[in-house]
Design an enzyme around this catalytic site. Structure first.
Site, PDB file in Angstrom:
ATOM      1  N   CYS A  84      -4.770  -2.577   2.494  1.00 17.54           N
ATOM      2  CA  CYS A  84      -5.538  -1.500   3.127  1.00 17.54           C
ATOM      3  C   CYS A  84      -5.636  -1.826   4.608  1.00 17.54           C
ATOM      4  O   CYS A  84      -6.263  -2.816   4.988  1.00 17.54           O
ATOM      5  CB  CYS A  84      -6.929  -1.383   2.500  1.00 17.54           C
TER       6      CYS A  84
ATOM      7  N   CYS B 124      -6.223   6.045   7.653  1.00 17.83           N
ATOM      8  CA  CYS B 124      -5.484   5.097   6.818  1.00 17.83           C
ATOM      9  C   CYS B 124      -4.500   4.380   7.721  1.00 17.83           C
ATOM     10  O   CYS B 124      -3.526   4.980   8.187  1.00 17.83           O
ATOM     11  CB  CYS B 124      -4.754   5.816   5.687  1.00 17.83           C
ATOM     12  N   GLY B 125      -4.747   3.098   8.005  1.00 22.50           N
ATOM     13  CA  GLY B 125      -3.946   2.365   8.964  1.00 22.50           C
ATOM     14  C   GLY B 125      -2.519   2.131   8.511  1.00 22.50           C
ATOM     15  O   GLY B 125      -1.567   2.343   9.272  1.00 22.50           O
ATOM     16  N   ASN B 126      -2.320   1.652   7.268  1.00 24.34           N
ATOM     17  CA  ASN B 126      -0.962   1.461   6.767  1.00 24.34           C
ATOM     18  C   ASN B 126      -0.234   2.797   6.649  1.00 24.34           C
ATOM     19  O   ASN B 126       0.969   2.891   6.897  1.00 24.34           O
ATOM     20  CB  ASN B 126      -0.991   0.759   5.407  1.00 24.34           C
TER      21      ASN B 126
ATOM     22  N   ASN C 208      -6.660  10.947  -0.805  1.00 21.94           N
ATOM     23  CA  ASN C 208      -6.746   9.877  -1.789  1.00 21.94           C
ATOM     24  C   ASN C 208      -6.150  10.323  -3.121  1.00 21.94           C
ATOM     25  O   ASN C 208      -5.905  11.507  -3.346  1.00 21.94           O
ATOM     26  CB  ASN C 208      -8.207   9.474  -1.990  1.00 21.94           C
TER      27      ASN C 208
ATOM     28  N   ASN D 264       0.890  -1.175   0.000  1.00 21.51           N
ATOM     29  CA  ASN D 264       0.000   0.000   0.000  1.00 21.51           C
ATOM     30  C   ASN D 264       0.922   1.219   0.000  1.00 21.51           C
ATOM     31  O   ASN D 264       1.579   1.495   0.999  1.00 21.51           O
ATOM     32  CB  ASN D 264      -0.857  -0.063   1.265  1.00 21.51           C
TER      33      ASN D 264
ATOM     34  N   THR E 223      -7.052  -0.122   7.305  1.00 16.01           N
ATOM     35  CA  THR E 223      -8.381  -0.021   7.914  1.00 16.01           C
ATOM     36  C   THR E 223      -9.319  -1.059   7.316  1.00 16.01           C
ATOM     37  O   THR E 223     -10.222  -1.563   8.002  1.00 16.01           O
ATOM     38  CB  THR E 223      -8.976   1.392   7.755  1.00 16.01           C
ATOM     39  N   GLY E 224      -9.110  -1.415   6.050  1.00 17.48           N
ATOM     40  CA  GLY E 224      -9.908  -2.470   5.430  1.00 17.48           C
ATOM     41  C   GLY E 224      -9.657  -3.818   6.090  1.00 17.48           C
ATOM     42  O   GLY E 224     -10.588  -4.605   6.295  1.00 17.48           O
TER      43      GLY E 224
ATOM     44  N   GLU F 295     -10.503   0.509  -2.708  1.00 17.93           N
ATOM     45  CA  GLU F 295     -10.506   1.670  -1.827  1.00 17.93           C
ATOM     46  C   GLU F 295     -11.215   2.869  -2.446  1.00 17.93           C
ATOM     47  O   GLU F 295     -11.071   3.140  -3.648  1.00 17.93           O
ATOM     48  CB  GLU F 295      -9.080   2.070  -1.450  1.00 17.93           C
TER      49      GLU F 295
END
Length: 291
Positions: free
Chosen positions: A231, A87-89, A78, A25, A233-234, A222
């Site tokens: 992703c 966005c976790g990553n 984005n 990512n 958070t995904g 996304e």
């Protein structure tokens, strides 16, 4: 216009950046602490363009905090220039960036995001974990058009009914269970669900295959970026949905096209923690035309 007249070229600026990724990512990280620039949506789209710019899934902005209790402010944009809430990553790459750039020596960070204060932890061996907070299932908070909260919802997608979980991890997610993730119609269903009218702010769409109670495969379409290699958070939303369905343990390994992430959600009222690899790819500068 008379002979000899000319138009003035738009003023250009030179922007320094760092390219990073977390499990594939990929991000362009911009330090707006040591350089000053107000980026327009058009400039952000140019930076993210893989043919004409640098190329990335999201652009991460490092800024001084507005909140005195935070170490930094963290903003996410984005590839289409729209701002994202989480966005976790990206958060984990953010933590590596501020350490590598010597903007902090702390191992535990408090970072200001659009959704509130987020915790980041950097272990002595260099692994980075992000506290993404507690998930939200209330439709109005996702946001998602539904009369009441449920474990899953039927969604009509152009005449086809699919069953989804709807979850907010600081940004909206729809999660679909599939038998084989490698055969899932990500490119067909993903954009249709992303822009479904029941998701007024659009949605990230995850396609999850359960391998064992402690491991899943996942692909994510996304919001504003299309299908990505990973992703964060995904991954969290998928694991949370699987736990609520009674399919998964409280700690799960998530296989994504770009690599593996670890997700844990120890109790229903607690935060979701995300871990996994991060890397700095290269640094550079790009000349941007004026707005």
């Amino acid at each position: 216009m008379g002979r000899g007249a000319h138009t003035r070229e738009p003023r250009s600026v030179n922007l320094h950046f760092t390219k990073m990724h977390g499990a594939g990512n990929d991000f362009v990280v911009i330090d707006l602490i040591r350089q000053s620039l107000d980026l327009s949506a058009g400039q952000l789209r140019h930076i993210a363009d893989r043919q004409r710019g640098i190329g990335c899934d999201q652009i991460l902005i490092v800024e001084p905090p507005h909140n005195p209790e935070a170490d930094f402010r963290y903003r996410i944009f984005n590839a289409d220039g729209t701002e994202a809430g989480q966005c976790g990553n990206g958060a984990r790459c953010f933590a590596r960036f501020v350490r590598e750039q010597k903007l902090t020596w702390k191992r535990v960070l408090r970072v200001e995001t659009a959704g509130g204060i987020m915790g980041l932890e950097i272990t002595e061996d260099g692994r980075i974990f992000a506290d993404l907070g507690a998930p939200s299932f209330e439709p109005k908070l996702i946001p998602f058009d539904a009369p009441e909260q449920a474990l899953s919802y039927e969604l009509d997608v152009e005449g086809t009914t699919v069953l989804i979980g709807a979850i907010s991890m600081g940004n909206p997610h729809a999660v679909l269970l599939v038998d084989r993730v490698d055969r899932a119609p990500v490119s067909e269903l993903g954009p249709r669900i992303e822009r479904h009218p029941r998701f007024p702010q659009r949605v990230n769409v995850g396609f999850m295959e359960v391998l064992t109670p402690s491991e899943i495969k996942l692909r994510v379409y996304e919001r504003g970026a299309g299908e990505t290699q990973a992703c964060g958070t995904g991954a969290c939303a998928a694991v949370v949905h699987g736990i609520r369905q009674g399919l998964l343990d409280r700690a799960v390994t998530v296989q994504l096209p770009g690599g593996k992430l670890s997700v844990s959600w120890q109790n229903d009222a607690g935060p979701v923690w995300l871990g996994g690899p991060t890397a700095t790819v290269f640094e550079g500068s790009i000349r941007l035309r004026g707005k």
